[in-house]
Design an enzyme around this catalytic site. Structure first.
Site, PDB file in Angstrom:
ATOM      1  N   SER A  40       0.863  -1.183   0.000  1.00 32.60           N
ATOM      2  CA  SER A  40       0.000   0.000   0.000  1.00 32.60           C
ATOM      3  C   SER A  40       0.898   1.231   0.000  1.00 32.60           C
ATOM      4  O   SER A  40       0.963   1.980   0.957  1.00 32.60           O
ATOM      5  CB  SER A  40      -0.922  -0.013   1.212  1.00 32.60           C
ATOM      6  OG  SER A  40      -0.172  -0.065   2.415  1.00 32.60           O
ATOM      7  N   HIS A 154      -3.032  -6.428   2.478  1.00 28.86           N
ATOM      8  CA  HIS A 154      -2.078  -7.389   3.037  1.00 28.86           C
ATOM      9  C   HIS A 154      -2.642  -8.790   3.234  1.00 28.86           C
ATOM     10  O   HIS A 154      -1.962  -9.681   3.725  1.00 28.86           O
ATOM     11  CB  HIS A 154      -1.539  -6.894   4.382  1.00 28.86           C
ATOM     12  CG  HIS A 154      -0.703  -5.659   4.247  1.00 28.86           C
ATOM     13  ND1 HIS A 154      -0.328  -4.894   5.305  1.00 28.86           N
ATOM     14  CD2 HIS A 154      -0.165  -5.059   3.147  1.00 28.86           C
ATOM     15  CE1 HIS A 154       0.400  -3.865   4.889  1.00 28.86           C
ATOM     16  NE2 HIS A 154       0.509  -3.946   3.576  1.00 28.86           N
ATOM     17  N   GLU A 163      -4.633  -2.884   9.155  1.00 32.70           N
ATOM     18  CA  GLU A 163      -3.869  -3.397  10.299  1.00 32.70           C
ATOM     19  C   GLU A 163      -4.589  -3.156  11.618  1.00 32.70           C
ATOM     20  O   GLU A 163      -5.002  -2.034  11.911  1.00 32.70           O
ATOM     21  CB  GLU A 163      -2.489  -2.713  10.353  1.00 32.70           C
ATOM     22  CG  GLU A 163      -1.689  -2.963   9.095  1.00 32.70           C
ATOM     23  CD  GLU A 163      -0.381  -2.186   9.035  1.00 32.70           C
ATOM     24  OE1 GLU A 163       0.121  -1.739  10.078  1.00 32.70           O
ATOM     25  OE2 GLU A 163       0.129  -2.025   7.905  1.00 32.70           O
ATOM     26  N   GLU A 204       1.878  -9.727   7.019  1.00 33.78           N
ATOM     27  CA  GLU A 204       2.659  -9.268   8.167  1.00 33.78           C
ATOM     28  C   GLU A 204       2.543 -10.204   9.367  1.00 33.78           C
ATOM     29  O   GLU A 204       2.859  -9.832  10.496  1.00 33.78           O
ATOM     30  CB  GLU A 204       2.254  -7.836   8.525  1.00 33.78           C
ATOM     31  CG  GLU A 204       2.562  -6.878   7.379  1.00 33.78           C
ATOM     32  CD  GLU A 204       2.470  -5.416   7.754  1.00 33.78           C
ATOM     33  OE1 GLU A 204       2.013  -5.092   8.861  1.00 33.78           O
ATOM     34  OE2 GLU A 204       2.868  -4.587   6.918  1.00 33.78           O
ATOM     35  N   ASP A 241      -4.291   0.771  11.546  1.00 32.76           N
ATOM     36  CA  ASP A 241      -3.843   1.429  10.314  1.00 32.76           C
ATOM     37  C   ASP A 241      -4.840   1.087   9.211  1.00 32.76           C
ATOM     38  O   ASP A 241      -4.709   0.063   8.544  1.00 32.76           O
ATOM     39  CB  ASP A 241      -2.432   0.974   9.905  1.00 32.76           C
ATOM     40  CG  ASP A 241      -1.994   1.638   8.592  1.00 32.76           C
ATOM     41  OD1 ASP A 241      -2.729   2.529   8.089  1.00 32.76           O
ATOM     42  OD2 ASP A 241      -0.916   1.271   8.063  1.00 32.76           O
ATOM     43  N   GLU A 282      -3.472   5.307  12.224  1.00 35.27           N
ATOM     44  CA  GLU A 282      -2.552   5.711  11.147  1.00 35.27           C
ATOM     45  C   GLU A 282      -3.341   5.778   9.839  1.00 35.27           C
ATOM     46  O   GLU A 282      -4.209   4.939   9.581  1.00 35.27           O
ATOM     47  CB  GLU A 282      -1.457   4.645  11.064  1.00 35.27           C
ATOM     48  CG  GLU A 282      -0.469   4.816   9.928  1.00 35.27           C
ATOM     49  CD  GLU A 282       0.486   3.611   9.856  1.00 35.27           C
ATOM     50  OE1 GLU A 282       0.763   2.987  10.901  1.00 35.27           O
ATOM     51  OE2 GLU A 282       0.929   3.284   8.745  1.00 35.27           O
ATOM     52  N   ASP A 309       1.300   8.265   7.374  1.00 35.69           N
ATOM     53  CA  ASP A 309       2.201   7.374   6.632  1.00 35.69           C
ATOM     54  C   ASP A 309       2.207   7.821   5.172  1.00 35.69           C
ATOM     55  O   ASP A 309       3.093   8.574   4.747  1.00 35.69           O
ATOM     56  CB  ASP A 309       1.719   5.920   6.813  1.00 35.69           C
ATOM     57  CG  ASP A 309       2.439   4.917   5.927  1.00 35.69           C
ATOM     58  OD1 ASP A 309       3.437   5.273   5.287  1.00 35.69           O
ATOM     59  OD2 ASP A 309       1.997   3.753   5.857  1.00 35.69           O
ATOM     60  N   LYS A 334       9.533   5.156   7.366  1.00 35.23           N
ATOM     61  CA  LYS A 334       9.952   4.018   6.544  1.00 35.23           C
ATOM     62  C   LYS A 334      11.097   4.515   5.670  1.00 35.23           C
ATOM     63  O   LYS A 334      10.866   5.261   4.707  1.00 35.23           O
ATOM     64  CB  LYS A 334       8.806   3.586   5.626  1.00 35.23           C
ATOM     65  CG  LYS A 334       7.596   2.958   6.318  1.00 35.23           C
ATOM     66  CD  LYS A 334       6.430   2.892   5.320  1.00 35.23           C
ATOM     67  CE  LYS A 334       5.305   1.993   5.769  1.00 35.23           C
ATOM     68  NZ  LYS A 334       4.079   2.204   4.932  1.00 35.23           N
ATOM     69  N   HIS A 362       8.607  -1.163   9.480  1.00 30.93           N
ATOM     70  CA  HIS A 362       8.980  -2.132   8.428  1.00 30.93           C
ATOM     71  C   HIS A 362       8.118  -1.868   7.189  1.00 30.93           C
ATOM     72  O   HIS A 362       7.339  -0.906   7.162  1.00 30.93           O
ATOM     73  CB  HIS A 362       8.699  -3.547   8.957  1.00 30.93           C
ATOM     74  CG  HIS A 362       7.223  -3.799   9.155  1.00 30.93           C
ATOM     75  ND1 HIS A 362       6.666  -5.040   9.230  1.00 30.93           N
ATOM     76  CD2 HIS A 362       6.180  -2.913   9.274  1.00 30.93           C
ATOM     77  CE1 HIS A 362       5.362  -4.943   9.374  1.00 30.93           C
ATOM     78  NE2 HIS A 362       5.040  -3.667   9.415  1.00 30.93           N
ATOM     79  N   LYS A 385       6.676  -0.471  14.600  1.00 28.11           N
ATOM     80  CA  LYS A 385       5.761  -1.517  14.142  1.00 28.11           C
ATOM     81  C   LYS A 385       6.493  -2.383  13.129  1.00 28.11           C
ATOM     82  O   LYS A 385       7.088  -1.881  12.172  1.00 28.11           O
ATOM     83  CB  LYS A 385       4.445  -0.947  13.598  1.00 28.11           C
ATOM     84  CG  LYS A 385       4.494  -0.224  12.284  1.00 28.11           C
ATOM     85  CD  LYS A 385       3.069  -0.079  11.703  1.00 28.11           C
ATOM     86  CE  LYS A 385       3.102   0.268  10.232  1.00 28.11           C
ATOM     87  NZ  LYS A 385       1.762   0.407   9.637  1.00 28.11           N
TER      88      LYS A 385
HETATM   89  P1  PGA Z   1       3.086  -1.304   3.134  1.00 25.13           P
HETATM   90  O1  PGA Z   1       2.186  -1.276   4.442  1.00 25.13           O
HETATM   91  O2  PGA Z   1       4.455  -1.656   3.524  1.00 25.13           O
HETATM   92  O3  PGA Z   1       2.387  -2.331   2.291  1.00 25.13           O
HETATM   93  O4  PGA Z   1       2.992   0.081   2.539  1.00 25.13           O
HETATM   94  C1  PGA Z   1       2.595  -0.767   5.668  1.00 25.13           C
HETATM   95  C2  PGA Z   1       1.768   0.413   6.067  1.00 25.13           C
HETATM   96  O5  PGA Z   1       0.852   0.848   5.361  1.00 25.13           O
HETATM   97  O6  PGA Z   1       2.034   0.962   7.130  1.00 25.13           O
HETATM   98 ZN    ZN Z   2       0.460   2.579   6.914  1.00 23.14          ZN
END
Ligand code: PGA
Ligand code: ZN
Length: 409
Positions: A40, A154, A163, A204, A241, A282, A309, A334, A362, A385
């Site tokens: 995503s 996911h 999430e 995940e 999330d 998030e 994010d 990230k 991650h 996370k």
């Molecule tokens: P992604 O998901 O690594 O698939 O972008 C993680 C997130 O959205 O926090």
């Molecule tokens: Zn996210």
């Protein structure tokens, strides 16, 4: 001094190729780092360079990124000191010459950037967290956010929210937090199995049951916390999330069979947070919905952590706009969204200066590399996370933090 750069195609946890980089110094010291990959992804993320050769790895090969690292990037960096992280990163940025690192590839650049810092720490013979955080300074272990139910992009659970995380803030140590997480995870598995839901896991490592609503997922989690002997809201709370950019289309949020406006989503979250012990949300809204985000922050910012994010993509330019417009009160970090260690550290510093919370993160496709664990400790990020308490690409992060905690005590 940098002598050699070697890239290789390895596989990530979704079975797709990704780049691992070795940086070797004249002194013969090796620094190695692997780069993760998202599903995503935010629109404004730095570009992950893929070969687009359909017959090889469905076009996902990274041989071009490897060529760039071993060719142009090496030529540019050869002879530079691995201790000069800023110079290394800035010369890669100018060599690339694009806004989003699309020429050399953010995957190539980040691999080199992180590997250089590992070589520097190895040269000094000190742990990475110590090198990244400076020899002095206080160190704290982050609170983990364990993603125990997977939805959205996911998993094929059909749940719109991506999430569902548990936050063991009542634990007295990192080790204890991991134990809380695992205990709730087992209980959740049992509860789902009892009701005949599948207990296979998503990307995940969280379960991916076919539930009708997000509220049902939250109720299962609360039950699991209680069954594990912990107190919801006191020992362990919940973080979400939704990754809302994934279900925003044509000006509406297509959520659980309804077509909602931003303010209706905000109402939904407000209601959810009034019933359940939720401490953090998030990407509650779309990455372009800045007005919606302002409203969300006005309405819930006092009470909840609101993490950006996709809207910030670890980029200080977007974060600055967020700070100015009072959007969100925390940022997800990230490193591969931005593409160099220096820029990642700059964004963290900017956020901390503004009093924004930090959640080190991650990606949904990750590797055994645990760089972010050291980075979280070095920067006192406060939270991390890295998925659930299953699957080794997730546990590599948590297990590394267990080791760091041991070293620090
Ligand atoms: P992604 O998901 O690594 O698939 O972008 C993680 C997130 O959205 O926090
Ligand atoms: Zn996210």
């Amino acid at each position: 001094l940098i002598k050699q750069i070697k890239g290789r195609e390895i596989l990530d946890s979704r079975g797709n190729p990704t780049i691992e980089v070795d940086v070797i110094t004249i002194e013969g010291v090796l620094g190695r780092a692997a780069v993760p990959s998202g599903a995503s992804t935010g629109e404004n993320e730095a570009l992950e360079l893929r070969d687009k050769e359909p017959k090889r790895y469905l076009g996902k090969g990274v041989t071009k990124a490897i060529q760039n690292a071993e060719g142009e990037i090496l030529t540019q960096l050869q002879g530079l000191s691995v201790f000069n992280q800023k110079q290394i990163d800035h010369s890669m940025i100018s060599l690339d010459g694009t806004e989003n690192k699309s020429r050399l590839g953010a995957n190539a650049m980040l691999g080199v950037s992180l590997a250089c810092s590992r070589a520097a720490a190895a040269t000094l013979n000190i742990p990475l967290y110590q090198y990244l955080g400076g020899i002095q300074g206080s160190r704290s272990l982050p609170t983990p956010l364990f993603n125990i139910i997977n939805g959205g992009a996911h998993a094929d659970s059909g749940i719109d929210i991506q999430e569902f995380m548990i936050v063991p803030h009542g634990a007295h140590s990192f080790r204890e937090a991991v134990r809380f997480g695992a205990e709730v995870y087992y209980q959740l598995k049992g509860l789902l199995a009892e009701k005949d839901f599948v207990t296979a896991v998503g990307d995940e490592g969280g379960f991916a049951p076919r539930l009708d609503t997000s509220e049902e997922a939250i109720q299962f989690i609360i039950q699991a916390i209680e069954a594990a002997g912990h107190r919801p809201g006191i020992d362990i709370s919940i973080a979400l999330d939704p990754a809302a950019s994934e279900f925003f289309d044509g000006g509406y949020y297509h959520f659980e069979g309804k077509k909602l406006q931003s303010k209706e989503m905000v109402e939904y979250y407000k209601n959810l947070a009034s019933i359940y012990p939720i401490v953090s949300i998030e990407d509650g809204l779309d990455e372009q919905d800045w007005d919606g985000w302002s409203l969300l922050t006005q309405q819930l910012g006092e009470q909840l952590q609101l993490v950006g994010d996709d809207i910030f993509v670890t980029n200080s330019r977007f974060l600055k706009k967020g700070i100015q417009e009072h959007v969100a009160n925390a940022i997800l970090i990230k490193p591969n969204q931005i593409g160099t260690l220096t820029e990642t550290l700059d964004t963290i510093q900017e956020a901390q200066k503004a009093g924004y919370g930090i959640v080190m993160s991650h990606r949904s496709a990750d590797t055994e590399d645990s760089f972010i664990s050291d980075l979280a400790v070095a920067t006192n990020s406060g939270q991390i996370k890295a998925g659930s308490v299953a699957r080794s690409e997730r546990l590599s992060k948590y297990n590394q933090l267990i080791r760091i905690e041991e070293q620090l005590s």
